[in-house]
Design an enzyme around this catalytic site. Sequence first.
Site, PDB file in Angstrom:
ATOM      1  N   HIS A 177       6.098   7.593   8.618  1.00 17.61           N
ATOM      2  CA  HIS A 177       6.177   6.128   8.450  1.00 17.61           C
ATOM      3  C   HIS A 177       6.128   5.804   6.955  1.00 17.61           C
ATOM      4  O   HIS A 177       5.059   5.701   6.357  1.00 17.61           O
ATOM      5  CB  HIS A 177       5.011   5.443   9.188  1.00 17.61           C
ATOM      6  CG  HIS A 177       4.924   3.973   8.935  1.00 17.61           C
ATOM      7  ND1 HIS A 177       3.761   3.250   9.127  1.00 17.61           N
ATOM      8  CD2 HIS A 177       5.855   3.072   8.518  1.00 17.61           C
ATOM      9  CE1 HIS A 177       3.980   1.977   8.816  1.00 17.61           C
ATOM     10  NE2 HIS A 177       5.239   1.859   8.440  1.00 17.61           N
ATOM     11  N   LYS A 180       2.822 -12.770   0.608  1.00 22.95           N
ATOM     12  CA  LYS A 180       2.476 -12.257  -0.716  1.00 22.95           C
ATOM     13  C   LYS A 180       2.741 -10.752  -0.810  1.00 22.95           C
ATOM     14  O   LYS A 180       3.123 -10.244  -1.869  1.00 22.95           O
ATOM     15  CB  LYS A 180       1.009 -12.547  -1.041  1.00 22.95           C
ATOM     16  CG  LYS A 180       0.728 -14.004  -1.379  1.00 22.95           C
ATOM     17  CD  LYS A 180      -0.680 -14.165  -1.924  1.00 22.95           C
ATOM     18  CE  LYS A 180      -0.918 -15.588  -2.412  1.00 22.95           C
ATOM     19  NZ  LYS A 180      -2.268 -15.756  -2.997  1.00 22.95           N
ATOM     20  N   ASP A 198       6.301 -10.129  -1.584  1.00 24.40           N
ATOM     21  CA  ASP A 198       6.597 -10.426  -2.993  1.00 24.40           C
ATOM     22  C   ASP A 198       6.300  -9.238  -3.902  1.00 24.40           C
ATOM     23  O   ASP A 198       6.844  -9.154  -5.014  1.00 24.40           O
ATOM     24  CB  ASP A 198       5.801 -11.647  -3.462  1.00 24.40           C
ATOM     25  CG  ASP A 198       6.291 -12.944  -2.827  1.00 24.40           C
ATOM     26  OD1 ASP A 198       7.448 -12.962  -2.343  1.00 24.40           O
ATOM     27  OD2 ASP A 198       5.528 -13.919  -2.783  1.00 24.40           O
ATOM     28  N   LYS A 199       5.452  -8.314  -3.433  1.00 27.51           N
ATOM     29  CA  LYS A 199       5.106  -7.150  -4.247  1.00 27.51           C
ATOM     30  C   LYS A 199       6.273  -6.174  -4.393  1.00 27.51           C
ATOM     31  O   LYS A 199       6.203  -5.252  -5.194  1.00 27.51           O
ATOM     32  CB  LYS A 199       3.893  -6.429  -3.637  1.00 27.51           C
ATOM     33  CG  LYS A 199       2.590  -7.217  -3.727  1.00 27.51           C
ATOM     34  CD  LYS A 199       2.158  -7.411  -5.169  1.00 27.51           C
ATOM     35  CE  LYS A 199       0.858  -8.169  -5.266  1.00 27.51           C
ATOM     36  NZ  LYS A 199       0.414  -8.326  -6.682  1.00 27.51           N
ATOM     37  N   HIS A 213       1.199   2.111  13.355  1.00 24.99           N
ATOM     38  CA  HIS A 213      -0.015   1.279  13.252  1.00 24.99           C
ATOM     39  C   HIS A 213      -0.873   1.359  14.514  1.00 24.99           C
ATOM     40  O   HIS A 213      -1.822   2.109  14.559  1.00 24.99           O
ATOM     41  CB  HIS A 213       0.319  -0.167  12.898  1.00 24.99           C
ATOM     42  CG  HIS A 213       0.899  -0.320  11.528  1.00 24.99           C
ATOM     43  ND1 HIS A 213       0.219   0.064  10.387  1.00 24.99           N
ATOM     44  CD2 HIS A 213       2.093  -0.790  11.108  1.00 24.99           C
ATOM     45  CE1 HIS A 213       0.963  -0.167   9.325  1.00 24.99           C
ATOM     46  NE2 HIS A 213       2.114  -0.682   9.731  1.00 24.99           N
ATOM     47  N   GLN A 230       3.071   0.288  -3.079  1.00 21.61           N
ATOM     48  CA  GLN A 230       2.085  -0.778  -2.991  1.00 21.61           C
ATOM     49  C   GLN A 230       0.644  -0.283  -2.858  1.00 21.61           C
ATOM     50  O   GLN A 230      -0.280  -0.955  -3.289  1.00 21.61           O
ATOM     51  CB  GLN A 230       2.374  -1.688  -1.780  1.00 21.61           C
ATOM     52  CG  GLN A 230       3.364  -2.795  -2.079  1.00 21.61           C
ATOM     53  CD  GLN A 230       4.781  -2.367  -1.776  1.00 21.61           C
ATOM     54  OE1 GLN A 230       5.035  -1.187  -1.614  1.00 21.61           O
ATOM     55  NE2 GLN A 230       5.704  -3.307  -1.717  1.00 21.61           N
TER      56      GLN A 230
END
EC number: 3.5.4.6
Length: 620
Positions: free
Chosen positions: A250, A321, A324-325, A541, A600
């Site tokens: 993943h 948000k 947006d990273k 997940h 991230q």
Amino acid sequence: MQAHIFHLEAMATSIEGRRKKRFHGRKTVNLSIPQCETSSTKLSHIDEYISSSPTYQTVPDFQRVQITGDYASGVTVEDFEMVCRGLYRALCIREKYMQKSFQRFPKTPSKYLRNIEGEAWVANESFYPVFTPPVKKGEDPFRTDDLPENLGYHLKMKDGIVYVYPDEVAASKDEPKPLPYLNMDSFLDDMNFLLALIAQGPVKTYAHRRLKFLSSKFQVHEMLNEMDELKELKNNPHRDFYNCRKVDTHIHAAACMNQKHLLRFIKKSYQTDADRVVHSTKEKNLTLKELFAKLKMHPYDLTVDSLDVHAGRQTFQRFDKFNDKYNPVGASELRDLYLKTDNYIDGEYFATIIKEVGADLVEAKYQHAEPRLSIYGRSPDEWSKLSSWFVRNRIYCPNMTWMIQVPRIYDVFRSKNFLPHFGKMLENVFMPVFEATINPQAHPDLSVFLKHITGFDSVDDESKHSGHMFSSKSPKPQEWTMEKNPSYTYYAYYMYANIAVLNSLRKERGMNTFLFRPHCGEAGALTHLMTAFMTADNISHGLNLKKSPVLQYLFFLAQIPIAMSPLSNNSLFLEYAKNPFLDFLQKGLMISLSTDDPMQFHFTKVCMWNHMPLLHKCSS
């Protein structure tokens, strides 16, 4: 695993024949460690299976716990029978949909289901998925001289599902080929049964107690055999944490590099290509130097902190948000230039970054990854552009395979009038793949690209509530013209339905098939996990399984793989200390660790090392 499914067999076949007073009268469970002496007690069915199984004969001689005495389930006899019949039917439902779509259903539960039905289990490889074999040494992974010929079939999308006809005459008479077209009424009946099952009190009580037993069983085993396992680990030559195989199932291609890697590449590209035209605006074309000047920055001054692609606590419960990273220094122009396949330079920078990540994997030797590339369904030429990018840049790595992710953002495209209805999005996603399957020689790049694809993913923010409940009254895809997004189940149903038909057609041609492997259970309703139980080979997940003991127990019985990402969850939906990863591990669910988005969430070059504290805790 066998012991738990054996309980299902026992209850379904012999519960009616047992006297109820035995269940009410004997509730004692004895816990004992078997001694070395030969026992005169007759072996149970499961003991006989274990003693004769080659798999179990190779297991080290650990101390084992045996539970004797009458079985106490914690529910009444009537409830016990109802629970077991429900779990049996649930497993049969999953088996049916996995076989229909050529996805995986484990042999162990399948054997016990056949035993319950009084039938002999026979391995049927015709239901197995087909994967592209590894490229042999010296073989060209992009060869097109072996593509099959055109079948001449006719395609038509009807109610969101692609139908295959032998020719146009058959299409005019609506006489499709006998492929596994999904029946919505049957699917909804099965879905409603599972909805009722996971809400039933006795089933929840039974599943909760069985899961608690599994966890306790793990802890007792750990207490008795911890030193023996450590000894076994030390005696294993040339294998430790660093040189055991680590497969990342993943990971998103647009974030497969860490932030330091991206920063280094940006600076290097500026040094070599400062005067190269790399971006186009309405006014004029811009060189790389002019683009950075327009953004009022210089690559030399950038740091990992100013790059601002790392997701911190400010993204918690804020998927907007987090998205947006993906924009380095908050500039969508840099995302378009460095992290997209379709741009002014034809995705050259992105291809180079991915090949560098692949080279790192090869150098590490024991690490493999399965990055996801996006098909949005906005236009029918997306597949052609993506496959041309893949082949033109020769993006092949022996330590990589690929997946296609389909973002659930129909509402965005509809609001901008890019799509007339949801059916068009499905057509743009699946029709090109069907066409390349029927006539590979007319679509050589796409046909080669599909050989390297293992499955389809469905991605987006699961916490967004659509307000739509999938039912027989739901609009057909061609009728879904509203700007509101369909529900998770609606997306999953039509993706699964098309994948099932596509796999049948591809297997008929001797081509590789695809698995449905959606993001599921990260947030949102429990119906997401229930839908995945019916349609998905495996999921990513699965956090919300901790909220439903019934679904969690079904995922254990069916051994559905779950790729979990604790670092990703920590920045989005669930704090690291509350992650159920270890709990799922101890209960025996089939789980693995994955990175999700190294750009991230991670800092080091070798992404899986960021999970080292958790991995060491697991190995102990």
